[in-house]
Design an enzyme around this catalytic site. Sequence first.
Site, short mmCIF file in Angstrom:
data_model
loop_
_atom_site.label_atom_id
_atom_site.label_comp_id
_atom_site.label_asym_id
_atom_site.label_seq_id
_atom_site.Cartn_x
_atom_site.Cartn_y
_atom_site.Cartn_z
NE ARG A 151 5.45 -8.18 1.71
CZ ARG A 151 6.03 -7.14 2.92
NH1 ARG A 151 5.53 -7.61 3.63
NH2 ARG A 151 6.40 -6.34 1.81
NE ARG A 170 10.91 -3.29 2.29
CZ ARG A 170 10.13 -3.36 2.67
NH1 ARG A 170 10.05 -3.43 4.05
NH2 ARG A 170 9.10 -4.01 2.25
N GLY A 177 0.45 -1.19 0.25
CA GLY A 177 0.06 0.14 0.11
C GLY A 177 0.40 1.81 -0.12
CG ASP A 196 1.39 -8.26 7.05
OD1 ASP A 196 1.17 -9.20 7.74
OD2 ASP A 196 1.57 -7.16 6.94
P1 AMP Z 1 2.72 -2.63 7.94
O1 AMP Z 1 2.38 -2.60 9.76
O2 AMP Z 1 3.53 -2.11 8.01
O3 AMP Z 1 3.22 -4.26 7.41
O4 AMP Z 1 1.63 -2.68 6.75
C1 AMP Z 1 0.51 -3.47 6.66
C2 AMP Z 1 -0.80 -3.05 5.73
O5 AMP Z 1 -1.28 -1.53 6.10
C3 AMP Z 1 0.12 -3.19 4.30
O6 AMP Z 1 -0.33 -3.25 3.57
C4 AMP Z 1 0.90 -1.82 4.00
O7 AMP Z 1 1.20 -1.64 2.13
C5 AMP Z 1 -0.76 -0.72 4.66
N1 AMP Z 1 -0.13 0.50 5.05
C6 AMP Z 1 1.04 1.26 6.09
N2 AMP Z 1 0.99 2.33 5.83
C7 AMP Z 1 0.08 2.05 4.66
C8 AMP Z 1 0.29 4.17 4.35
N3 AMP Z 1 0.98 4.83 4.87
N4 AMP Z 1 -0.82 4.12 3.19
C9 AMP Z 1 -1.18 3.00 2.00
N5 AMP Z 1 -0.69 1.58 3.05
C10 AMP Z 1 0.03 1.47 4.47
MG MG Z 2 4.29 -4.83 6.81
#
Ligand code: AMP
Ligand code: MG
Length: 487
Positions: free
Chosen positions: A179, A172, A88, A248
């Site tokens: 995953r 990165r 995202g 994930d």
């Molecule tokens: P994470 O907790 O960082 O592993 O993220 C979990 C999910 O939320 C993933 O699908 C990310 O791509 C999405 N996500 C987290 N922050 C954002 C953001 N600012 N905009 C869009 N998607 C996000």
């Molecule tokens: Mg993540």
Amino acid sequence: MDFAFNNTFHDEMEGFYAPAEAAKPSAPKLLAFNHGLAQRLGIDDADVDEGQLAQLFSGLALPAGADPLALAYAGHQFGHFSPQLGDGRALLLGEIVAPDGARFDIQLKGSGPTAFSRNGDGKAAIGPVLREFLVSEAMAAMGIPTTRALAAVATGDRVQRERAHPGAVLTRVASSHIRVGTFQFFAAHFGADHVVQLADYSIRRHFPDLAEADNPSLALLDRVVGLQCELIANWLGVGFIHGVMNTDNVAISGETIDYGPCAFMDRFSVNTVFSSIDENGRYAYGRQPQVLHWNMARFAEALLPAIHRVSPADVDAAKALVDAIPNRFRAVWHARVREKLGLLVHDDDDSELIDSLFDDLEEYDVDFTSFFRALAMLLRGDGALFESLLPAPDAMAPWIADWWERIAREPTGPLEHAAAMDAVNPLYIPRNHLVEAALVAAEAGDLAPWLELLEVVRHPYIIRPGFERFAEPAAADAGPYKTFCGT
Ligand code: AMP
Ligand code: MG
């Protein structure tokens, strides 16, 4: 700058991702570039100036040969299944093959919305970007498998979180971004054919030796379980708490991925939690092995259709493999602790010594990182650091006596053990109070403390005069440390 992209995921896995475009930052400015990593990857950065690097690694200029895309994945978040997550706020530019033949993903993180952004802005703030850069480089320096950070670029735009922050993009590098949640996505939405296709791709890319296995998907499960046992033992060994071990965020390559609210523990306690969103301590320091088991059970479930297709009887083998994880992990973990304690010879009877060690560390609130360095000093006849860590000089006397007695049974002398210990027990880790201070300064425009800390954690084992403060825990009255997820 020529990347010589060779994008197998894009070319071979249509339907497993959505094409995506980076948002254009208004005024990209290079914060950091990892020349050592560029060299390792075979990227020639000799003729590129900072302005060009800033354009390339912020999404403003697309490098030739890139096929930008967002990966689809699902995931169990804090125990609950989210059928659609996906990249995202990240964009895979493509894959490159390093001079040694190793293949790497080059990904922009924080480069704007994609098909998977849901309500998110797809952006990242400077603090979390520099935090991931620093911590992932520290992990790499400690020999712990991890994604790497190639560049950090300020975008010149503001990102709204609990307040507005300067925006940034992290580049990165990962051996792939596949995953457990990627398998879950295709198992949940598309079924066995897609799971088999993803398993085959993963094996080709990461574990080509498994292609000839009787049941490749079962062999894949076994391999990933092994890598995750190693990884979590590595984390525990340096007091690392990932903070969001959702499925994930579990890479099948065995690399640490998605540095969000992660942090290192100072005083030892198995219940340590830093993440503000982990209210129930699901991902506390000492729970990480159980979560590993749980996450691997979810991976097995996603693989079952592929395993079953080759041989229905192998479903039982998969179950047995998952059931064996606690014992398998324990063996790996104890081997790691033996190393930390300077015990070079394997002895099954060490379990008691190890268990009582952690009881003592917990009881006396010992600084985890300093403790193992202090033990090596004891072997050299210097007890000053050791005594400074304990509430009373003889607090751990019975345990120390047992350890001495155990060391004495080894064929090598104490000085050799001390040297072996210092080679595996870091002196400098990204301690929370140092990271915090560096990020606060960086957000205010002063990168110097962050750059200095980066330099320190890149050489974790060797004592450097003048760097004493980097080895010390936070002041006792510093109060509890909290981390936030808002990358
Ligand atoms: P994470 O907790 O960082 O592993 O993220 C979990 C999910 O939320 C993933 O699908 C990310 O791509 C999405 N996500 C987290 N922050 C954002 C953001 N600012 N905009 C869009 N998607 C996000
Ligand atoms: Mg993540």
